[in-house]
Design an enzyme around this catalytic site. Structure first.
Site, short mmCIF file in Angstrom:
data_model
loop_
_atom_site.label_atom_id
_atom_site.label_comp_id
_atom_site.label_asym_id
_atom_site.label_seq_id
_atom_site.Cartn_x
_atom_site.Cartn_y
_atom_site.Cartn_z
N HIS A 194 -0.42 2.21 -10.98
CA HIS A 194 0.86 1.50 -11.09
C HIS A 194 0.59 0.00 -11.21
O HIS A 194 -0.28 -0.53 -10.53
CB HIS A 194 1.71 1.80 -9.85
CG HIS A 194 3.08 1.23 -9.90
ND1 HIS A 194 3.35 -0.11 -9.66
CD2 HIS A 194 4.28 1.79 -10.18
CE1 HIS A 194 4.64 -0.34 -9.77
NE2 HIS A 194 5.23 0.82 -10.10
N ASP A 244 1.89 -2.79 -10.15
CA ASP A 244 1.87 -3.58 -8.92
C ASP A 244 0.64 -3.27 -8.08
O ASP A 244 0.06 -4.17 -7.45
CB ASP A 244 3.13 -3.33 -8.09
CG ASP A 244 4.39 -3.86 -8.75
OD1 ASP A 244 4.29 -4.83 -9.52
OD2 ASP A 244 5.47 -3.28 -8.52
N LYS A 245 0.23 -2.02 -8.07
CA LYS A 245 -0.96 -1.66 -7.30
C LYS A 245 -2.24 -2.11 -7.99
O LYS A 245 -3.25 -2.40 -7.33
CB LYS A 245 -0.98 -0.16 -7.05
CG LYS A 245 -0.16 0.25 -5.84
CD LYS A 245 -0.78 -0.32 -4.58
CE LYS A 245 0.26 -0.66 -3.54
NZ LYS A 245 -0.25 -1.55 -2.51
N GLU A 277 -3.12 -14.37 -5.80
CA GLU A 277 -2.07 -13.57 -6.43
C GLU A 277 -2.54 -13.13 -7.81
O GLU A 277 -3.20 -13.88 -8.53
CB GLU A 277 -0.77 -14.38 -6.58
CG GLU A 277 -0.31 -15.08 -5.31
CD GLU A 277 0.20 -14.13 -4.26
OE1 GLU A 277 0.51 -12.96 -4.60
OE2 GLU A 277 0.31 -14.54 -3.09
N LYS A 318 4.15 7.85 -9.81
CA LYS A 318 4.95 7.61 -8.61
C LYS A 318 5.30 8.93 -7.95
O LYS A 318 5.34 9.97 -8.61
CB LYS A 318 6.26 6.90 -8.95
CG LYS A 318 6.16 5.50 -9.49
CD LYS A 318 7.58 4.96 -9.72
CE LYS A 318 7.57 3.52 -10.16
NZ LYS A 318 8.95 2.99 -10.31
N PHE A 371 6.85 10.30 -20.13
CA PHE A 371 6.26 9.15 -19.45
C PHE A 371 4.89 8.88 -20.09
O PHE A 371 3.86 9.13 -19.48
CB PHE A 371 6.15 9.40 -17.96
CG PHE A 371 5.69 8.22 -17.12
CD1 PHE A 371 5.52 6.96 -17.66
CD2 PHE A 371 5.44 8.39 -15.76
CE1 PHE A 371 5.10 5.89 -16.89
CE2 PHE A 371 5.02 7.34 -14.96
CZ PHE A 371 4.85 6.09 -15.53
N ALA A 423 5.38 -5.11 -16.02
CA ALA A 423 4.54 -6.14 -15.42
C ALA A 423 4.24 -5.77 -13.97
O ALA A 423 5.04 -5.14 -13.29
CB ALA A 423 5.24 -7.50 -15.48
N ASP A 430 0.50 -12.70 8.23
CA ASP A 430 1.17 -11.64 7.48
C ASP A 430 0.32 -10.38 7.49
O ASP A 430 0.84 -9.26 7.55
CB ASP A 430 1.39 -12.07 6.02
CG ASP A 430 2.60 -12.96 5.86
OD1 ASP A 430 3.47 -12.96 6.75
OD2 ASP A 430 2.68 -13.67 4.85
#
Length: 420
Positions: free
Chosen positions: A25, A27-28, A53, A188, A253, A262, A294
């Site tokens: 994914h 983001d991962k 980041e 997912k 998919f 993104a 955090d």
């Protein structure tokens, strides 16, 4: 009457849903790159300060942030290796580790932040020996972190997120082991569990979305995912004839990963923690060295909550820790047991204060956090990981808490997890 309403609500049947995503994914992908860079720096310079980041998009990886270190690491090489490990190795997958563009924009950590991190307010005022570095470290920022544990699973985690992670891990394994040879890295999973009060009783719905090669009929994909992924990951005793199953609900998919969306570090903080079952302070983990509370504060909060539950003091426990930048000692610690506690919450808070040192330096020292162990938790959750030997998952304080509380537990009658 108010108390009666609360008890009735606690017994009411309700549905709760959690989500997990695979390592492919977008983001991962970003989280793994950020943590791989952190690991590489800590391996050479344990005192390095890192806040990195990552942003990924079609054919591009952008790295930005602040790093203060005495060592050099080859960031583009690290990025390409992470992408290869995930499986983005061919242009036809929409992303290629060997040909994607990589840009790096790294500055040093602000000296204003370092003033408080390197020497805590307590050390400046003479409250701790200045010679002991671990004791003088101040929090890297203000903020609040939450930790949570419950008796629903052997991992002492909420059942929905445990099952969601189990699905995505099984989906990734089916791809890597070529059990389903047309799968691609992105994917997912989502699991909805029905609860009777705080007790999970059945799985109500399962959703799996798996990226795949073009040209495969949806009925074949669904049959394979149900058989090789869902049936493998979710035990039959918590599913029934009414459990709803959705596989690739849109029917297609093919376009996935950074080509389809993104990706950015820190956008999966709920999947990283408790699947939404507990509150979240808002801070992400990946790409941050452990002087950033955090990360280290959230790990410590999980450790405390897990040991409280394992000790038998409560069946559910949520801990909040709040810090001020440059101050070592937390400004507040909050305990919530949702009515499942066997002693007063005020007493539990006293026991936590007596048995756990929640200063950042002490957390780092106890868990040995200045070492490369972070990329492995950048996917499939930072908590409840029996596959990894994570120091914040240990139960080494449970017995001490129980003895200090002066309670005895009938182990045979003590609530057992529903999912093994």
């Amino acid at each position: 009457m108010v108390g009666g309403n609360v008890r009735a609500m606690a017994r009411m049947r309700k549905l709760f849903t959690s989500e997990s995503v695979t390592e492919g994914h977008p983001d991962k992908v970003a989280d793994q790159i950020s943590d791989a860079i952190l690991d590489a720096i800590l391996a050479r310079d344990p005192d390095g300060r890192v806040a990195v980041e990552t942003f990924v998009i079609t054919g591009q990886v952008h790295i930005a942030g602040e790093v203060s270190t005495t060592c050099y690491v080859d960031i583009p090489r690290i990025v390409r290796q992470v992408l290869r490990d995930i499986g983005y190795t061919r242009a036809k997958y929409g992303f290629d580790a060997d040909t994607c563009g990589i840009s790096v924009s790294i500055d040093e950590q602000s000296p204003d932040i370092a003033l408080g991190v390197d020497k805590s307010l307590e050390a400046k005022e003479g409250d701790v020996p200045a010679a002991r570095g671990a004791d003088t470290l101040g929090a890297g920022d203000q903020g609040m972190m939450f930790g949570f544990a419950c008796r629903e699973t052997k991992e002492l985690m909420p059942l929905p997120i445990v099952l969601a992670h189990r699905l995505t891990r099984t989906l990734a394994a089916a791809r890597k082991n070529r059990v389903i040879d047309y799968l691609r890295p992105d994917g997912k999973a989502q699991v909805t569990v029905e609860y009777d009060g705080y007790k999970p009783v059945r799985v109500d719905a399962v959703v799996v979305s798996a990226q795949h090669a073009d040209g495969y009929p949806i009925d074949v994909i669904r049959e394979n995912i149900i058989h090789h992924v869902i049936d493998t990951a979710i035990d039959g005793h918590i599913r029934d004839a009414q459990t709803r199953i959705f596989v690739n609900p849109t029917g297609r998919f093919v376009i996935g990963g950074p080509l389809g969306d993104a990706g950015l570090t820190g956008r999966k903080i709920i999947a990283d923690t408790y699947g939404g079952m507990a509150r979240h302070g808002g801070g992400a983990f990946s790409g941050k060295d452990p002087t950033k509370v955090d990360r280290s504060g959230a790990y410590a909060a999980r450790y405390v909550a897990k040991n409280v539950v394992a000790s038998g003091l409560a069946d559910r426990c949520e801990i909040q820790i709040a810090y001020a930048i440059g101050v070592a000692k937390p400004v507040a610690v909050y305990v919530e047991c949702f009515g499942t506690n066997r002693i007063e919450e005020e007493r539990i808070a006293e026991l936590i204060d007596a048995h756990f040192d929640l200063r950042p330096g002490a957390i780092i020292e106890k868990f040995q956090l200045l070492r490369p162990l972070y990329r492995q938790v950048a996917t499939y959750g930072h908590f409840g990981r029996p596959d990894l030997d994570l120091p914040w998952e240990k139960l080494d304080m449970a017995l001490a808490l129980r003895e200090a509380a002066g309670i005895t537990i009938d182990e045979e009658r003590f609530p057992q997890p529903i999912c093994s």
